[in-house]
Write a protein that holds these residues in place. Structure first.
Motif, PDB file in Angstrom:
ATOM      1  N   TYR A  26       0.831  -1.196   0.000  1.00  0.00           N
ATOM      2  CA  TYR A  26       0.000   0.000   0.000  1.00  0.00           C
ATOM      3  C   TYR A  26       0.870   1.251   0.000  1.00  0.00           C
ATOM      4  O   TYR A  26       1.880   1.330   0.710  1.00  0.00           O
ATOM      5  CB  TYR A  26      -0.883   0.036   1.239  1.00  0.00           C
ATOM      6  N   CYS A  27       0.428   2.230  -0.756  1.00  0.00           N
ATOM      7  CA  CYS A  27       1.028   3.551  -0.759  1.00  0.00           C
ATOM      8  C   CYS A  27       0.197   4.439   0.165  1.00  0.00           C
ATOM      9  O   CYS A  27      -1.038   4.294   0.233  1.00  0.00           O
ATOM     10  CB  CYS A  27       0.999   4.090  -2.183  1.00  0.00           C
ATOM     11  N   ALA A  28       0.860   5.361   0.858  1.00  0.00           N
ATOM     12  CA  ALA A  28       0.140   6.236   1.779  1.00  0.00           C
ATOM     13  C   ALA A  28       0.803   7.601   1.842  1.00  0.00           C
ATOM     14  O   ALA A  28       2.008   7.731   1.594  1.00  0.00           O
ATOM     15  CB  ALA A  28       0.077   5.623   3.172  1.00  0.00           C
ATOM     16  N   THR A  69       4.645   7.135  11.359  1.00  0.00           N
ATOM     17  CA  THR A  69       3.875   6.304  10.424  1.00  0.00           C
ATOM     18  C   THR A  69       2.416   6.166  10.837  1.00  0.00           C
ATOM     19  O   THR A  69       1.567   5.891   9.998  1.00  0.00           O
ATOM     20  CB  THR A  69       4.505   4.920  10.290  1.00  0.00           C
ATOM     21  N   ASP A  70       2.098   6.361  12.119  1.00  0.00           N
ATOM     22  CA  ASP A  70       0.699   6.282  12.525  1.00  0.00           C
ATOM     23  C   ASP A  70      -0.100   7.506  12.096  1.00  0.00           C
ATOM     24  O   ASP A  70      -1.318   7.540  12.271  1.00  0.00           O
ATOM     25  CB  ASP A  70       0.569   6.045  14.021  1.00  0.00           C
ATOM     26  N   GLY A  71       0.593   8.516  11.527  1.00  0.00           N
ATOM     27  CA  GLY A  71      -0.096   9.705  11.058  1.00  0.00           C
ATOM     28  C   GLY A  71      -0.500   9.651   9.595  1.00  0.00           C
ATOM     29  O   GLY A  71      -1.153  10.566   9.096  1.00  0.00           O
ATOM     30  N   PHE A  72      -0.139   8.571   8.904  1.00  0.00           N
ATOM     31  CA  PHE A  72      -0.495   8.469   7.489  1.00  0.00           C
ATOM     32  C   PHE A  72      -1.999   8.243   7.373  1.00  0.00           C
ATOM     33  O   PHE A  72      -2.539   7.297   7.950  1.00  0.00           O
ATOM     34  CB  PHE A  72       0.290   7.332   6.838  1.00  0.00           C
ATOM     35  N   ASP A  73      -2.661   9.108   6.613  1.00  0.00           N
ATOM     36  CA  ASP A  73      -4.114   9.089   6.620  1.00  0.00           C
ATOM     37  C   ASP A  73      -4.764   9.001   5.248  1.00  0.00           C
ATOM     38  O   ASP A  73      -5.990   9.033   5.154  1.00  0.00           O
ATOM     39  CB  ASP A  73      -4.650  10.325   7.356  1.00  0.00           C
ATOM     40  N   SER A  74      -3.990   8.916   4.197  1.00  0.00           N
ATOM     41  CA  SER A  74      -4.529   8.714   2.855  1.00  0.00           C
ATOM     42  C   SER A  74      -3.870   7.467   2.297  1.00  0.00           C
ATOM     43  O   SER A  74      -2.645   7.385   2.263  1.00  0.00           O
ATOM     44  CB  SER A  74      -4.242   9.920   1.955  1.00  0.00           C
ATOM     45  N   TRP A  75      -4.709   6.537   1.830  1.00  0.00           N
ATOM     46  CA  TRP A  75      -4.201   5.228   1.439  1.00  0.00           C
ATOM     47  C   TRP A  75      -4.718   4.821   0.068  1.00  0.00           C
ATOM     48  O   TRP A  75      -5.853   5.119  -0.300  1.00  0.00           O
ATOM     49  CB  TRP A  75      -4.654   4.172   2.453  1.00  0.00           C
ATOM     50  N   GLY A  76      -3.861   4.107  -0.665  1.00  0.00           N
ATOM     51  CA  GLY A  76      -4.301   3.479  -1.890  1.00  0.00           C
ATOM     52  C   GLY A  76      -4.957   2.148  -1.593  1.00  0.00           C
ATOM     53  O   GLY A  76      -5.060   1.730  -0.437  1.00  0.00           O
ATOM     54  N   ARG A  77      -5.369   1.473  -2.646  1.00  0.00           N
ATOM     55  CA  ARG A  77      -6.054   0.185  -2.484  1.00  0.00           C
ATOM     56  C   ARG A  77      -5.098  -0.990  -2.473  1.00  0.00           C
ATOM     57  O   ARG A  77      -5.498  -2.108  -2.168  1.00  0.00           O
ATOM     58  CB  ARG A  77      -7.091   0.000  -3.587  1.00  0.00           C
ATOM     59  N   GLY A  78      -3.868  -0.759  -2.847  1.00  0.00           N
ATOM     60  CA  GLY A  78      -2.865  -1.798  -2.757  1.00  0.00           C
ATOM     61  C   GLY A  78      -2.599  -2.527  -4.059  1.00  0.00           C
ATOM     62  O   GLY A  78      -3.430  -2.538  -4.973  1.00  0.00           O
ATOM     63  N   THR A  79      -1.430  -3.134  -4.140  1.00  0.00           N
ATOM     64  CA  THR A  79      -1.050  -3.973  -5.275  1.00  0.00           C
ATOM     65  C   THR A  79      -0.382  -5.234  -4.731  1.00  0.00           C
ATOM     66  O   THR A  79       0.420  -5.170  -3.797  1.00  0.00           O
ATOM     67  CB  THR A  79      -0.128  -3.211  -6.245  1.00  0.00           C
TER      68      THR A  79
END
Length: 121
Positions: free
Chosen positions: A95-97, A105-115
Motif C-alpha cells: 500500500y502507498c500512503a 507512520t501512525d499519522g499516514f491518513d490517505s491510502w491506496g487500495r494496494g497492489t
C-alpha cells in the motif's frame, strides 16, 4: 482529498526485482511525506519505507534495508518503491500512503487500495 493508485505488482521468483509506482491525483503530494506499507495474509499491516516531502530523507524497515529503495518525483506526483533481491517473505499486498511526517507512520491518513506482490521460492 488525494487519491493514490498503486501499480507494478505481480509474481516474481525469489531473487528477482519489481518496481512499484504510486500515482497521486486530486491534489499535489509535494508537501506530504509518502510511504509504502505491506500486509501479508494473516498478519498486521507493517511499515516498509517512508520518504520526506523533499526526498532528502528515507527510512526503511530492517527487513528491507539494503534491498528496497523508495523515491519520489514531485513533478509527476508519483512515488516509487524499487524492490531487489526479493524473498518469499516479501509476499504481501503493498500500500502507498500519504502523511504529514515520514517519521510518524501512525499519522499516514490517505491510502491506496494496494497492489499484490507474490514472490515464489
Amino acid at each position: 482529498q488525494v487519491q493514490l493508485v498503486e501499480s507494478g505488482g505481480g509474481l516474481v521468483q525469489a531473487g528477482g526485482s519489481l518496481r512499484l509506482s504510486c500515482a497521486a491525483s486530486g491534489r499535489t503530494i509535494r508537501t506530504n511525506a509518502m510511504g509504502w506499507f505491506r500486509q501479508a495474509p494473516g498478519k498486521e499491516r507493517e511499515f516498509v519505507a517512508t520518504i520526506t516531502w523533499n526526498g532528502y530523507f528515507t527510512y526503511y524497515a530492517d527487513s528491507v534495508k539494503g534491498r528496497f529503495t523508495i523515491s519520489r518525483d514531485n513533478a509527476k506526483n508519483t512515488v516509487y518503491l524499487q524492490m531487489n533481491s526479493l524473498k518469499p517473505e516479501d509476499t504481501a499486498v503493498y500500500y502507498c500512503a500519504a502523511g504529514p511526517s515520514a517519521t510518524q507512520t501512525d499519522g499516514f491518513d490517505s491510502w491506496g487500495r494496494g497492489t499484490q506482490v507474490t514472490v515464489s521460492s
